[in-house]
Design a protein around this motif. Structure first.
Motif, PDB file in Angstrom:
ATOM      1  N   VAL A  31       0.840  -1.206   0.000  1.00 11.01           N
ATOM      2  CA  VAL A  31       0.000   0.000   0.000  1.00 11.01           C
ATOM      3  C   VAL A  31       0.873   1.254   0.000  1.00 11.01           C
ATOM      4  N   THR A  32       1.948   1.234   0.794  1.00 11.88           N
ATOM      5  CA  THR A  32       2.853   2.396   0.888  1.00 11.88           C
ATOM      6  C   THR A  32       3.572   2.644  -0.431  1.00 11.88           C
ATOM      7  N   VAL A  33       4.102   1.579  -1.032  1.00 11.67           N
ATOM      8  CA  VAL A  33       4.869   1.702  -2.278  1.00 11.67           C
ATOM      9  C   VAL A  33       3.988   2.195  -3.424  1.00 11.67           C
ATOM     10  N   TYR A  34       2.765   1.650  -3.479  1.00  7.93           N
ATOM     11  CA  TYR A  34       1.879   1.987  -4.600  1.00  7.93           C
ATOM     12  C   TYR A  34       0.836   3.048  -4.237  1.00  7.93           C
ATOM     13  N   LEU A  35       1.110   3.833  -3.182  1.00  2.00           N
ATOM     14  CA  LEU A  35       0.141   4.821  -2.714  1.00  2.00           C
ATOM     15  C   LEU A  35      -0.264   5.796  -3.814  1.00  2.00           C
ATOM     16  N   SER A  36       0.703   6.219  -4.615  1.00  5.28           N
ATOM     17  CA  SER A  36       0.417   7.188  -5.680  1.00  5.28           C
ATOM     18  C   SER A  36      -0.377   6.585  -6.837  1.00  5.28           C
ATOM     19  N   LYS A  37      -0.379   5.248  -6.916  1.00  2.27           N
ATOM     20  CA  LYS A  37      -1.078   4.573  -8.012  1.00  2.27           C
ATOM     21  C   LYS A  37      -2.368   3.889  -7.553  1.00  2.27           C
ATOM     22  N   LEU A  38      -2.764   4.157  -6.308  1.00  2.33           N
ATOM     23  CA  LEU A  38      -3.940   3.476  -5.766  1.00  2.33           C
ATOM     24  C   LEU A  38      -5.215   3.804  -6.531  1.00  2.33           C
ATOM     25  N   ASP A  39      -5.287   5.031  -7.069  1.00  5.74           N
ATOM     26  CA  ASP A  39      -6.495   5.400  -7.800  1.00  5.74           C
ATOM     27  C   ASP A  39      -6.694   4.522  -9.032  1.00  5.74           C
ATOM     28  N   LEU A  40      -5.570   4.098  -9.663  1.00  3.13           N
ATOM     29  CA  LEU A  40      -5.663   3.209 -10.825  1.00  3.13           C
ATOM     30  C   LEU A  40      -5.985   1.785 -10.404  1.00  3.13           C
ATOM     31  N   ILE A  41      -5.350   1.337  -9.310  1.00  3.58           N
ATOM     32  CA  ILE A  41      -5.544  -0.037  -8.845  1.00  3.58           C
ATOM     33  C   ILE A  41      -6.946  -0.241  -8.291  1.00  3.58           C
ATOM     34  N   LEU A  42      -7.444   0.751  -7.554  1.00  6.26           N
ATOM     35  CA  LEU A  42      -8.719   0.613  -6.842  1.00  6.26           C
ATOM     36  C   LEU A  42      -9.922   1.078  -7.648  1.00  6.26           C
ATOM     37  N   SER A  43      -9.692   1.558  -8.861  1.00  5.12           N
ATOM     38  CA  SER A  43     -10.786   1.949  -9.775  1.00  5.12           C
ATOM     39  C   SER A  43     -11.762   2.946  -9.152  1.00  5.12           C
ATOM     40  N   GLY A  44     -11.236   3.935  -8.444  1.00  3.57           N
ATOM     41  CA  GLY A  44     -12.091   4.983  -7.886  1.00  3.57           C
ATOM     42  C   GLY A  44     -12.581   4.730  -6.476  1.00  3.57           C
ATOM     43  N   ARG A  45     -12.321   3.547  -5.910  1.00  3.06           N
ATOM     44  CA  ARG A  45     -12.805   3.235  -4.567  1.00  3.06           C
ATOM     45  C   ARG A  45     -12.225   4.179  -3.508  1.00  3.06           C
ATOM     46  N   GLU A  46     -10.964   4.576  -3.715  1.00  2.00           N
ATOM     47  CA  GLU A  46     -10.302   5.392  -2.693  1.00  2.00           C
ATOM     48  C   GLU A  46     -11.005   6.727  -2.501  1.00  2.00           C
ATOM     49  N   ALA A  47     -11.740   7.214  -3.512  1.00  2.00           N
ATOM     50  CA  ALA A  47     -12.490   8.473  -3.380  1.00  2.00           C
ATOM     51  C   ALA A  47     -13.648   8.285  -2.393  1.00  2.00           C
ATOM     52  N   TYR A  48     -14.303   7.116  -2.474  1.00  2.00           N
ATOM     53  CA  TYR A  48     -15.369   6.815  -1.510  1.00  2.00           C
ATOM     54  C   TYR A  48     -14.789   6.734  -0.102  1.00  2.00           C
ATOM     55  N   TRP A  49     -13.631   6.091   0.007  1.00  2.00           N
ATOM     56  CA  TRP A  49     -13.040   5.849   1.330  1.00  2.00           C
ATOM     57  C   TRP A  49     -12.595   7.158   1.989  1.00  2.00           C
ATOM     58  N   ARG A  50     -12.055   8.074   1.196  1.00  2.00           N
ATOM     59  CA  ARG A  50     -11.654   9.374   1.757  1.00  2.00           C
ATOM     60  C   ARG A  50     -12.870  10.113   2.311  1.00  2.00           C
ATOM     61  N   ALA A  51     -13.950  10.071   1.550  1.00  2.02           N
ATOM     62  CA  ALA A  51     -15.189  10.706   2.013  1.00  2.02           C
ATOM     63  C   ALA A  51     -15.706  10.019   3.277  1.00  2.02           C
ATOM     64  N   ALA A  52     -15.620   8.683   3.304  1.00  8.52           N
ATOM     65  CA  ALA A  52     -16.086   7.920   4.462  1.00  8.52           C
ATOM     66  C   ALA A  52     -15.258   8.245   5.703  1.00  8.52           C
ATOM     67  N   PHE A  53     -13.948   8.393   5.546  1.00  2.52           N
ATOM     68  CA  PHE A  53     -13.081   8.707   6.691  1.00  2.52           C
ATOM     69  C   PHE A  53     -13.463  10.046   7.326  1.00  2.52           C
ATOM     70  N   THR A  54     -13.884  10.986   6.498  1.00  3.17           N
ATOM     71  CA  THR A  54     -14.338  12.281   7.020  1.00  3.17           C
ATOM     72  C   THR A  54     -15.600  12.094   7.864  1.00  3.17           C
ATOM     73  N   LEU A  55     -16.524  11.254   7.379  1.00  2.00           N
ATOM     74  CA  LEU A  55     -17.758  10.976   8.124  1.00  2.00           C
ATOM     75  C   LEU A  55     -17.457  10.235   9.424  1.00  2.00           C
ATOM     76  N   ILE A  56     -16.522   9.279   9.366  1.00  2.00           N
ATOM     77  CA  ILE A  56     -16.141   8.524  10.565  1.00  2.00           C
ATOM     78  C   ILE A  56     -15.525   9.459  11.606  1.00  2.00           C
ATOM     79  N   LYS A  57     -14.703  10.403  11.137  1.00  2.00           N
ATOM     80  CA  LYS A  57     -14.068  11.356  12.044  1.00  2.00           C
ATOM     81  C   LYS A  57     -15.117  12.208  12.764  1.00  2.00           C
ATOM     82  N   ASN A  58     -16.183  12.551  12.050  1.00  2.00           N
ATOM     83  CA  ASN A  58     -17.248  13.379  12.634  1.00  2.00           C
ATOM     84  C   ASN A  58     -18.149  12.586  13.579  1.00  2.00           C
ATOM     85  N   LYS A  59     -18.410  11.294  13.236  1.00  2.00           N
ATOM     86  CA  LYS A  59     -19.294  10.463  14.067  1.00  2.00           C
ATOM     87  C   LYS A  59     -18.654   9.093  14.289  1.00  2.00           C
TER      88      LYS A  59
END
Length: 416
Positions: free
Chosen positions: A264-292
């Protein structure tokens, strides 16, 4: 009068038989993942099964007082999850949709995942074999036709007006999407391996070998990356179970987790290609988790609140959720609920490993294979959302097989 009592008793025995329910629900859930979704009666059958599941919850509560059995630690964890999520549902987001979601989880935890301590072990094994052949035979047919469609570049076009508007869908295989195709083939491959080890019939062994070859080809053609996690999980479980040295076992877990972090660390910059857009959902989810972090936002609020962040491929949220069930649980019901689910998986894993350590060689190999299935589906859910909050063929297999494995080993009881 006697005839009426006998008839009523027969109806009750049928409706209270969880094996029939699991068998029919597995067939229906697999059908819903394919073009059979548009077949007449499938959606209606799915609704009937939900009502049947609710009835079985009530029957389970009744039988709980009739048959006394000390619950396992992992059962207590599931009950704690249900109590916690019911409480926070009524406190924080008391909507009908959230209550329905809670009832679905209750059905998964108490009906689909059931420890039949009072059934004979041979009966449990027979039921497990029937369920396994149902899934393998269905996926063998579906995968065989799908391979032909993919290689010949043919599509199935279906016009549906279920929502009131006529919409035409194009399918490259019999499955609704490549992920379902790939995951179904990977799971069929593992279950087929179990059946191969379980039978003495030459004919059935040949069938399972053919199925193995078909599913390997399907897995490759599907281009579903998450499905390969099942194969990796199987290899991991084989290594862990057959190496009895606890230090080496700890090393296997440590190396596996370290490798994951490094990749995950090595390919962090390429995660958007590997995960096919999933990481965008996860970033949004982390913000919600932080709030609640404790109570979450509730299942009914999940999709609208994630879409408010305007992630790419937002339309995929409606079909697949956050594509990581663990992040989804933390977002929907909070971090405590997530910890309970992870604790359940860990407790079941170590319970079954402890049982397998004292198992006869032939039994050990085939049940280790099914433990690989259990861990494989757990890993798939790092990239999919198919464990709770709904019913799919993926989470049905997870809860069905874990329940049967524990039930089979229940006779030689070892509590964690």
């Amino acid at each position: 009068m006697i005839k009426i009592i006998f008839f009523a008793s027969s109806i009750y025995n049928f409706l209270s038989n969880k094996f029939y329910f699991k068998l029919l629900y597995l067939f229906t859930s697999l059908s819903v993942s394919t073009t059979l979704l548009f077949a007449p009666g499938i959606r209606f059958l799915n609704k009937i099964l939900i009502f049947w599941g609710l009835l079985l919850i009530a029957i389970n509560l009744y039988e709980l007082f009739q048959k006394k059995r000390k619950p396992y630690s992992f059962e207590i964890v599931l009950y704690a999850f249900l109590v916690l999520t019911l409480a926070i549902t009524f406190i924080s987001y008391p909507t009908l949709e959230n209550i329905k979601t809670w009832l679905i989880n209750t059905m998964l935890f108490t009906v689909i995942f059931s420890i039949d301590a009072f059934k004979l072990k041979n009966s449990l094994k027979k039921e497990l074999t029937i369920i396994s052949y149902l899934f393998v035979c269905l996926t063998f047919i579906l995968s065989s036709i799908s391979i032909n469609m993919i290689l010949s570049v043919r599509k199935i076009w279906i016009t549906n007006s279920y929502t009131g508007e006529a919409i035409t869908y194009g399918f490259d295989s019999l499955f609704a999407n490549p992920n379902s195709l790939g995951i179904a083939s990977a799971l069929s491959l593992v279950i087929g391996l179990y059946l191969f080890l379980n039978t003495k019939s030459t004919t059935l062994k040949i069938f399972n070998v053919i199925n193995f070859l078909v599913q390997i080809q399907t897995l490759i053609l599907s281009t579903c990356r998450s499905a390969y996690l099942v194969i990796l999980a199987l290899l991991f479980v084989y290594m862990y179970v057959y190496i009895k040295n606890n230090y080496i076992r700890f090393g296997i877990i440590f190396i596996t987790l370290s490798s994951f972090v490094i990749i995950v660390t090595v390919y962090l910059s390429k995660l958007d290609l590997i995960l096919s857009g999933r990481e965008a959902y996860w970033r949004a989810a982390f913000t919600l988790i932080k709030n609640k972090p404790l109570f979450g936002v509730g299942n009914s609020n999940l999709i609208p609140m994630i879409k408010a962040f305007k992630p790419s491929f937002a339309e995929a949220l409606d079909l697949g959720g956050l594509h990581n069930i663990y992040i989804e649980i933390a977002t929907v019901n909070g971090l405590v609920a997530l910890l309970l689910i992870i604790l359940f998986i860990i407790l079941v894993f170590f319970f079954l490993v402890k049982k397998l350590d004292n198992c006869a060689p032939t039994e050990k190999l085939k049940y280790t294979t099914l433990l690989g299935l259990f861990i494989g589906i757990s890993l798939i859910n790092l990239l999919e959302s198919n464990l709770i909050y709904g019913v799919t063929f993926i989470n049905l297999l997870f809860w069905i097989y874990s329940g049967y494995l524990i039930s089979i080993f229940h006779k030689n009881k070892v509590l964690l």
